[in-house]
Design an enzyme around this catalytic site. Structure first.
Site, PDB file in Angstrom:
ATOM      1  CE1 TYR A 145      22.711  -1.672  -7.303  1.00 23.81           C
ATOM      2  CE2 TYR A 145      21.660  -2.295  -5.240  1.00 23.81           C
ATOM      3  CZ  TYR A 145      21.671  -1.547  -6.398  1.00 23.81           C
ATOM      4  OH  TYR A 145      20.665  -0.651  -6.642  1.00 23.81           O
ATOM      5  CG  ASP A 238      26.759  -1.753   1.387  1.00 24.10           C
ATOM      6  OD1 ASP A 238      25.844  -1.805   2.242  1.00 24.10           O
ATOM      7  OD2 ASP A 238      26.544  -1.631   0.167  1.00 24.10           O
ATOM      8  CE  LYS A 266      18.675  -4.963   1.272  1.00 26.79           C
ATOM      9  NZ  LYS A 266      17.595  -4.486   0.410  1.00 26.79           N
TER      10      LYS A 266
END
Length: 434
Positions: A145, A238, A266
């Site tokens: 994802y 990623d 994050k």
């Protein structure tokens, strides 16, 4: 536990927000819950809901809060900044400070552009790779994802697995045609594809954490690096989840493999909204206003998020033993989970790396890709989730997400977690015995 206030808030939200939540997995639909809990505050390893129920938290804002909720060093720095103002739409010193720290720490990054989310970062990195190579197609891996931009939702993970949205509606046939997908870990197929197709980039979670946590083999990432170099394809790591989580320099430091571009999120915001993409100078200098690849954002480099991220990463840098301690605590927890599974005859496969882990309720020796992950018993996971929640432990409301530890999780929290896990495994074992 009483959940009246959360239930009432959810009913109200259903009339105002699609599905009553602003991110699908938060609805708790896949774990057969009447309503999600609505959080009021957090402190250390714990959160408190609108009914004043207390929980030990293993979501940690999906990995963002490696220092725990409201860490004093982060809050102290944020308070200093927030009193000056919230946002200016002009540069501040704090975004430069954060950029300098990122460039110092992340091996692949020579220049970096801040964004407001990980989705924006990955979307921009793919656009940049297309401009750099002059090619249109991209390769991603099934179950990974990378946010909810059109090109990256194809055969994606996270909430798309949880609630069955594969593949997302609203994506054009042209976008679908330009996004190629392969199973994670199949290097032979990657090599065959890249030698026969004009591909702009390969984007990968170096440690997939959105089909459940997958333990990556270093040889696979080494192979990706070799093949992408030989075919002049941009390799994008990623590291929105793995960045600063597995090691200070992310998965690329941990594995010793340097991609061309890296996306972050994050932890670089310390719990505040932020993302970033960065990499080789020659690629990054294609971004406007130096080059013609456009990226902009009113809140990009927001001073509050930048200061919170700087405080968080600085703390990690100044305390290098944190990663060893987090791994030791994770191993302590999981060694005991294995014993509980054996005691109550529950089939599990536990994948972990550093302070991330997933308990797959599946009769497999190892879960290595999306196909394996989808064999998991979601009914057993639902029993696990609800038993934990009803006894003051909050874990991800999906079989296909990772649990996260923070430095605030002490042995006291871990031992209480194991007590409740035993209740859950006992229930699952009794169900299986019927």
């Amino acid at each position: 536990m009483v959940f009246k206030n959360s239930i009432d808030l959810y009913k109200k939200a259903l009339n105002l927000i699609p599905g009553g939540v602003n991110s699908p997995v938060r609805a708790f639909k896949s774990v057969n819950r009447e309503a999600p809990i609505f959080v009021k505050k957090g402190q250390g390893a714990r959160i408190y809901d609108e009914d004043d129920n207390e929980y030990i938290d293993y979501i940690c804002s999906w990995g963002s809060l490696i220092l725990g909720h409201n860490h004093p060093k982060v809050i102290e720095e944020v308070k200093k900044i927030i009193e000056n103002g919230s946002s200016y739409g002009l540069p501040t010193k704090y975004e430069v400070d954060l950029a300098e720290l990122i460039v110092e720490i992340v091996p692949s990054i020579e220049k970096v552009r801040l964004t407001t989310s990980g989705t924006e970062a990955t979307m921009s990195a793919v656009r940049l790779a297309r401009a750099y190579t002059g090619r249109n197609k991209i390769l991603k891996f099934e179950g990974c994802y990378h946010g909810h931009s059109d090109a990256l939702l194809v055969k994606s993970g996270s909430g798309l697995l949880t609630d069955g949205y594969q593949d997302s509606n609203g994506i054009t046939d042209g976008v679908l045609k330009d996004t190629l997908t392969l199973g994670f870990g199949d290097l032979e197929k990657v090599e065959n594809l890249l030698r026969n197709e004009e591909v702009a980039c390969v984007i990968v979670e170096p440690i997939p954490a959105n089909m459940g946590l997958i333990e990556t083999h270093k040889e696979f990432l080494q192979g990706l690096r070799r093949i992408t170099e030989e075919t002049k394809t941009v390799l994008i790591f990623d590291e929105v989840i793995s960045g600063f989580r597995l090691a200070l320099g992310g998965a690329q430091e941990f594995f010793g493999i340097t991609p061309d571009l890296t996306t972050l999120g994050k932890i670089i915001g310390g719990g505040y909204p932020v993302g970033a993409f960065g990499g080789k100078r020659e690629i990054m200098d294609l971004v406007a206003p130096v080059g013609r690849v456009y990226h902009a954002g009113t809140l990009s480099g927001n001073p509050i998020a930048s200061k919170a991220g700087f405080a968080t990463i600085s703390y990690l840098k100044e305390n290098p033993n944190i990663y060893k301690e987090l791994a030791e605590n994770t191993n302590y927890l999981l060694d005991n989970v294995e014993k509980l599974a054996q005691k109550y005859g529950v089939d599990v496969c536990i994948n972990s790396m550093g302070s991330l882990f997933t308990i797959f309720f599946v009769d497999l020796e190892k879960v290595e890709n999306l196909e394996d992950s989808l064999k998991a018993n979601t009914e057993n996971f639902s029993i696990y989730f609800n038993t934990m929640l009803d006894n003051g432990i909050v874990v991800p409301p999906s079989q296909f997400e990772a649990h996260f530890l923070s430095i605030a999780h002490t042995k006291k929290e871990l031992d209480r977690t194991l007590e409740v896990m035993e209740m859950a495994f006992k229930k699952i074992g009794e169900k299986n015995a019927k």
